[in-house]
Scaffold this motif. Structure first.
Motif, PDB file in Angstrom:
ATOM      1  N   SER A   1       1.217   4.509  -2.823  1.00  0.00           N
ATOM      2  CA  SER A   1       1.098   5.937  -2.496  1.00  0.00           C
ATOM      3  C   SER A   1       2.420   6.655  -2.765  1.00  0.00           C
ATOM      4  O   SER A   1       2.421   7.789  -3.226  1.00  0.00           O
TER       5      SER A   1
ATOM      6  N   ARG B   1       0.828  -1.213   0.000  1.00  0.00           N
ATOM      7  CA  ARG B   1       0.000   0.000   0.000  1.00  0.00           C
ATOM      8  C   ARG B   1       0.856   1.255   0.000  1.00  0.00           C
ATOM      9  O   ARG B   1       0.593   2.196  -0.743  1.00  0.00           O
ATOM     10  N   ASN B   2       1.898   1.242   0.850  1.00  0.00           N
ATOM     11  CA  ASN B   2       2.782   2.412   0.912  1.00  0.00           C
ATOM     12  C   ASN B   2       3.417   2.680  -0.442  1.00  0.00           C
ATOM     13  O   ASN B   2       3.586   3.823  -0.833  1.00  0.00           O
TER      14      ASN B   2
ATOM     15  N   ALA C   1      -4.273   3.856  -9.521  1.00  0.00           N
ATOM     16  CA  ALA C   1      -4.381   4.899  -8.501  1.00  0.00           C
ATOM     17  C   ALA C   1      -5.286   6.017  -9.003  1.00  0.00           C
ATOM     18  O   ALA C   1      -6.111   6.559  -8.258  1.00  0.00           O
TER      19      ALA C   1
ATOM     20  N   THR D   1       2.750   7.182  -6.544  1.00  0.00           N
ATOM     21  CA  THR D   1       1.874   8.212  -7.091  1.00  0.00           C
ATOM     22  C   THR D   1       2.309   9.588  -6.614  1.00  0.00           C
ATOM     23  O   THR D   1       2.223  10.554  -7.357  1.00  0.00           O
ATOM     24  N   ALA D   2       2.833   9.665  -5.373  1.00  0.00           N
ATOM     25  CA  ALA D   2       3.353  10.958  -4.917  1.00  0.00           C
ATOM     26  C   ALA D   2       4.563  11.343  -5.756  1.00  0.00           C
ATOM     27  O   ALA D   2       4.748  12.496  -6.102  1.00  0.00           O
TER      28      ALA D   2
ATOM     29  N   SER E   1      -9.411   7.216  -7.704  1.00  0.00           N
ATOM     30  CA  SER E   1      -9.762   8.550  -7.214  1.00  0.00           C
ATOM     31  C   SER E   1     -10.985   9.114  -7.942  1.00  0.00           C
ATOM     32  O   SER E   1     -11.471  10.188  -7.608  1.00  0.00           O
TER      33      SER E   1
END
Lengths: 283, 308
Positions: free
Chosen positions: A274, A270-271, B196, A277-278, B200
């Motif tokens: 994220s 999960r991390n 992702a 995507t960051a 959203s």
């Protein structure tokens, strides 16, 4: 839903097609890797067998024993670990300072700094290869893990700065203000207040930077001659004679290098999404 | 109660601002030094050496030749500039082919996988996990895995599916074989980013579209794709830049000499390191740098990509 009642045949055909697609995707993603795993457990003589016989052939740990008996491979693991951990540690330390400044402080040239960092992360590594080579020679760091750590900063630092900056921005400002009111210095605030909150971000960013450093090939191939990292060892893995490609051993070495990464990636699934995507979608 | 006079306040405020700006500079210094040391200075040196004839082992003994590394013909009519070398143009062509085809296929496959994983079905968690496997495998390892699969006497593909064709022995087939490796390795990355983005998107919008009787196909083209555009574009930029820098796959699968015909980076590295031609290699590196920067500028302006 409606289709199930109005036209059950079409509905079940659609479902069948969908599951077929799922199976095809799963096979496409996994078969090459599973075949490598299988090969790593087969004797050299069995490689000639037809696929079904090959699958049924007896398993052996022989390739793994040979790989770990190979001093180049063992040293490769050690040098890879040293360089990747070193580069990630420096990148996280410097990167979190920079991210704190960029995410929390207002100053002139802030967006210029952000754009420079972004520009460096899209740099083709080849553009600095010659310059870095002469620099590393001047500093007498050729064939030295420290030279590789230095060169890996070119991709680990921009990445950590960019991802951590977007995490720092999302931390509520009250935390930091409370620390400032209590008279904490910026460094104390960073280490005592922000670091604990940023822990998940630091782990994710560190892991992604580690994967990149662990995989790096161009610099490792160019800046070392004997103290090679594991990707270079695997790329140049040779058998007893020049013309013999020991595929079983190459696959065993590949699995040894890959399985820890796969486990890390699955644990931090999960991390990682994220973090990616960051790092990628936001820039 | 308040003893602060109106005139004192702005001064004090400015003091805090200035001291915070100073702190920010201190916090940035390690990163800036590192960037100058590993990116700025080496880039400057590469530009510098591109104007000289110099050897890698003795960079101090150099002679200035201007743009001679780029374009130079001797009195005897020997072409020395790399822009006059058909091998360089072959490498440019192959790299562009590699980039365009592999990024296109990765986007299409990534979109299909992301859409499948985004819908509810038993086994979804498994597929989502399986998706991460190719991405987690080091590039060198996946190149070796596929070199083995393409092998004409052992490989699942080379012997099994193609009946003993040595795909990697021939430059025209090897570039396609390598595209397949890159697509396999990085489709997961695309799929992850697209997934992702998909997650959203507001689900009530799709419920409304269902009520209005819009087909899934229409929903995809009219709603999903336009809304995904920003995420998709940034992923495209990053994948394209990665593909333009391709080196590992080719170097591992066919060796550095053949790779120099397929990849711009391998061509530059061959000149720079294997042939020790610091000046010529630097000039090629600068050409690659310019090509990539031009493509970045085209992407950013044509698609108005925003990075913030």
């Amino acid at each position: 839903m409606y289709l199930k009642r109005t036209n059950p045949t079409l509905y079940y055909l659609q479902r069948l097609g969908f599951y077929l697609l799922v199976v095809v995707i799963a096979l496409y993603l996994l078969v090459p890797f599973l075949w490598a795993v299988l090969t790593s457990f087969r004797r050299a003589g069995d490689l000639f067998l037809q696929p079904l016989q090959f699958m049924a052939a007896p398993s052996t740990w022989g390739n793994y024993a040979d790989v770990f008996a190979n001093p180049n491979f063992r040293l490769g693991l050690l040098y890879s670990l040293i360089t990747a951990v070193g580069a990630v540690f420096i990148a996280l330390l410097f990167g979190s300072f920079a991210a704190y400044a960029l995410g929390r402080f207002k100053f002139k040239f802030k967006s210029a700094v952000l754009y420079i960092v972004l520009a460096v992360s899209v740099f083709p590594q080849i553009a600095v290869l010659g310059g870095l080579y002469t620099l590393i020679n001047t500093l007498q760091l050729y064939n030295n893990p420290a030279g590789l750590i230095l060169s890996y900063l070119i991709f680990t630092i921009p990445f950590t700065v960019w991802v951590l900056t977007s995490f720092v921005r999302d931390i509520p400002g009250e935390l930091e203000e409370a620390a400032l009111v209590d008279g904490a210095s910026p460094l104390q605030t960073l280490f005592r207040v922000l670091f604990p909150v940023m822990m998940p971000a630091l782990v994710t960013t560190g892991l992604l930077a580690f994967i990149n450093a662990w995989n790096e090939y161009l610099f490792a191939l160019t800046f070392t001659s004997t103290k090679r990292t594991v990707p270079v060892v695997i790329a140049n893995y040779s058998g007893a004679t020049q013309f013999d490609q020991p595929w079983g051993q190459i696959m065993a070495a590949s699995i040894v290098v890959t399985v820890p990464l796969i486990i890390l990636v699955l644990v931090f699934q999960r991390n990682i999404v994220s973090g990616l995507t960051a790092g990628a979608v936001k820039g | 109660m308040t003893t602060i006079t109106p005139t004192a306040k702005p001064g004090k405020q400015r003091g805090i601002e200035a001291s915070r700006a100073r702190t920010a500079v201190w916090l940035l210094i390690p990163t800036l030094i590192a960037i100058v040391l590993v990116a700025g200075y080496p880039l400057y040196r590469t530009i510098f050496f591109s104007l000289f004839e110099a050897n890698l082992t003795s960079p101090d003994q150099r002679s200035y030749i201007g743009l001679g590394n780029f374009w130079f013909t001797t009195d005897e009519g020997v072409a020395l500039g790399f822009l006059q070398d058909p091998k360089w143009w072959g490498a440019v062509q192959n790299t562009l082919l590699f980039t365009i085809v592999s990024v296109f296929l990765e986007t299409v496959f990534g979109m299909i996988i992301a859409l499948v994983v985004n819908s509810a079905f038993p086994g979804r968690a498994f597929l989502r996990t399986a998706m991460l496997v190719p991405w987690a495998i080091p590039t060198v390892v996946s190149a070796q895995m596929w070199a083995y699969m393409y092998n004409d006497s052992f490989g699942l593909v080379g012997r099994g599916a193609l009946g003993g064709v040595a795909l990697l022995a021939n430059p025209t087939t090897s570039i396609w074989a390598m595209i397949a490796v890159d697509v396999w390795k990085t489709t997961s990355f695309m799929a992850l980013l697209i997934l992702a983005g998909l997650q959203s998107l507001p689900s009530d919008m799709y419920e409304a579209a269902d009520m209005d009787g819009a087909s899934k196909w229409t929903q995809f083209w009219r709603m999903t794709l336009p809304l995904l555009r920003p995420a998709l574009l940034v992923a495209l930029v990053f994948r394209s830049l990665d593909a333009l820098r391709v080196f590992d796959i080719m170097s591992v699968m066919v060796g550095n000499v053949s790779a120099a015909r397929l990849s711009m980076t391998a061509y530059a590295r061959q000149a720079l390191i294997d042939n020790q031609l610091l000046g010529l290699g630097s000039a090629v590196s600068i050409a690659i740098f310019i090509i990539i920067m031009v493509i970045v500028v085209i992407y950013v302006t044509a698609f108005r990509v925003k990075f913030d």
